[in-house]
Design an enzyme around this catalytic site. Structure first.
Site, PDB file in Angstrom:
ATOM      1  N   ASP A 276     -55.630   8.722  15.584  1.00 18.16           N
ATOM      2  CA  ASP A 276     -55.010   8.671  16.971  1.00 18.16           C
ATOM      3  C   ASP A 276     -53.713   9.332  16.821  1.00 18.16           C
ATOM      4  OD1 ASP A 276     -54.908   7.651  19.844  1.00 18.16           O
ATOM      5  OD2 ASP A 276     -53.561   5.880  18.884  1.00 18.16           O
TER       6      ASP A 276
ATOM      7  N   ARG B 171     -59.957  -2.889   9.763  1.00 16.59           N
ATOM      8  CA  ARG B 171     -61.403  -3.495   9.773  1.00 16.59           C
ATOM      9  C   ARG B 171     -62.028  -2.659  10.259  1.00 16.59           C
ATOM     10  NH1 ARG B 171     -59.379  -9.382  12.101  1.00 16.59           N
ATOM     11  NH2 ARG B 171     -57.076  -8.609  11.726  1.00 16.59           N
ATOM     12  N   GLY B 172     -61.558  -1.826  11.116  1.00 16.01           N
ATOM     13  CA  GLY B 172     -62.363  -0.732  12.300  1.00 16.01           C
ATOM     14  C   GLY B 172     -63.317   0.046  11.629  1.00 16.01           C
TER      15      GLY B 172
ATOM     16  N   ASP C 119     -62.133  -2.479  17.804  1.00 12.34           N
ATOM     17  CA  ASP C 119     -61.779  -3.718  18.669  1.00 12.34           C
ATOM     18  C   ASP C 119     -60.643  -3.436  19.676  1.00 12.34           C
ATOM     19  OD1 ASP C 119     -59.608  -3.140  16.698  1.00 12.34           O
ATOM     20  OD2 ASP C 119     -58.721  -5.153  17.544  1.00 12.34           O
TER      21      ASP C 119
ATOM     22  N   PHE D 262     -59.118   4.505  25.497  1.00 13.40           N
ATOM     23  CA  PHE D 262     -59.091   3.385  24.529  1.00 13.40           C
ATOM     24  C   PHE D 262     -60.493   2.847  24.503  1.00 13.40           C
ATOM     25  CE2 PHE D 262     -58.416  -0.661  22.646  1.00 13.40           C
ATOM     26  CZ  PHE D 262     -57.247  -0.415  21.845  1.00 13.40           C
ATOM     27  N   VAL D 263     -61.157   3.127  23.348  1.00 12.03           N
ATOM     28  CA  VAL D 263     -62.144   2.705  23.069  1.00 12.03           C
ATOM     29  C   VAL D 263     -62.615   1.733  21.959  1.00 12.03           C
ATOM     30  CG1 VAL D 263     -62.858   5.006  23.170  1.00 12.03           C
ATOM     31  CG2 VAL D 263     -62.282   4.482  20.957  1.00 12.03           C
TER      32      VAL D 263
ATOM     33  N   GLU E  60     -62.039   6.279   7.745  1.00 13.10           N
ATOM     34  CA  GLU E  60     -61.495   5.741   8.980  1.00 13.10           C
ATOM     35  C   GLU E  60     -62.058   5.707  10.599  1.00 13.10           C
ATOM     36  OE1 GLU E  60     -59.374   3.811  10.025  1.00 13.10           O
ATOM     37  OE2 GLU E  60     -57.299   4.467  10.716  1.00 13.10           O
ATOM     38  N   ASP E  61     -61.882   4.807  11.124  1.00 15.55           N
ATOM     39  CA  ASP E  61     -62.536   4.738  12.609  1.00 15.55           C
ATOM     40  C   ASP E  61     -62.058   5.938  13.382  1.00 15.55           C
ATOM     41  OD1 ASP E  61     -60.087   3.301  12.726  1.00 15.55           O
ATOM     42  OD2 ASP E  61     -60.986   1.806  13.821  1.00 15.55           O
TER      43      ASP E  61
END
Ligand code: IMP
Ligand code: MG
Length: 207
Positions: A134, A74-75, A190, A183-184, A130-131
């Site tokens: 990582d 969902r990001g 989210d 961590f953002v 994509e958000d």
């Protein structure tokens, strides 16, 4: 795939990746530990970067009859909404949901497809949105899967990239911002389903 560069932001202090102890616990049992959110990238900086990226993407896909823009749920929902409104191209929007995180702060490294595309992409021009990249497992898996469906061209864009966390050799064609190992949240992203509605990107700091 070509590398189109990205903008760097100044490194912020305390670069420790916080691993949530109850990482395997989902939903209601998740974060009870209090945290604050420090702004890392402003809404204005995001908008300016999206304008630049859209111009580069429109140039790359100049000859397309229709670009299928695939948002990873969902990001990416806020990012894709802003990106497509800046894109001066004929487009279609589709969504795919892949999960590697559950509700945790640490990747499980196992990528599952929870929701597939509605449309076929064979012979089509495709842009995956994509958000964050990582460890790289998610986009690596998704782009391999979509490539196997024989699109004419397949490119990817990630709003954020944490290169220091990479576990597989994957590079997105366009990156909005490289960020340190933090961590953002915000702008669609989210922490255990929270904070997606922040208009900016902030880092989580436990208090
Ligand atoms: P990867 O498979 O490790 O590259 O993970 C990518 C996915 O992990 C992203 O699509 C995000 O959903 C999630 N993720 C990675 N870093 C963060 C973060 O800092 N905050 C929230 N979600 C994150
Ligand atoms: Mg994601």
């Amino acid at each position: 795939m070509g590398w189109h560069g990205c903008a760097s932001i100044p490194a912020v202090s305390v670069a420790r990746h916080v691993v949530w102890i109850g990482a395997k616990i989902k939903g209601a049992d998740m974060p009870t530990r209090p945290y604050v959110i420090d702004e890392l990238i402003s809404a204005k900086a995001i908008a300016a970067r999206i304008e630049e990226l859209s111009r580069e993407i429109a140039e790359e896909f100049e000859s397309t009859d229709k670009l299928v823009v695939v948002g990873l749920l969902r990001g990416s929902f806020v990012f894709i909404a802003d990106l497509v409104r800046e894109l001066d191209l004929p487009i279609e929007v589709d969504f795919l949901e892949a999960s590697s995180y559950g509700d945790a702060m640490e990747s499980s490294r196992e990528v599952r497809i929870l929701k597939d595309l509605r449309g076929a992409i064979e012979g089509r021009d495709v842009l995956v949105v994509e958000d964050i990249v990582d460890t790289g497992h998610t986009l690596n898996h998704v782009t391999k899967l979509l490539q196997s469906r024989k699109p004419a061209r397949l490119k990817s864009i990630a709003l954020l990239d944490k290169p220091s966390r990479r576990e597989v050799d994957f590079r997105s064609d366009w990156v909005g911002f490289e960020i340190p190992d933090e961590f953002v949240v915000g702008y669609g992203i989210d922490f255990a389903q929270r904070n997606r509605n922040l208009p900016f990107i902030g880092k989580v700091r436990f208090t």
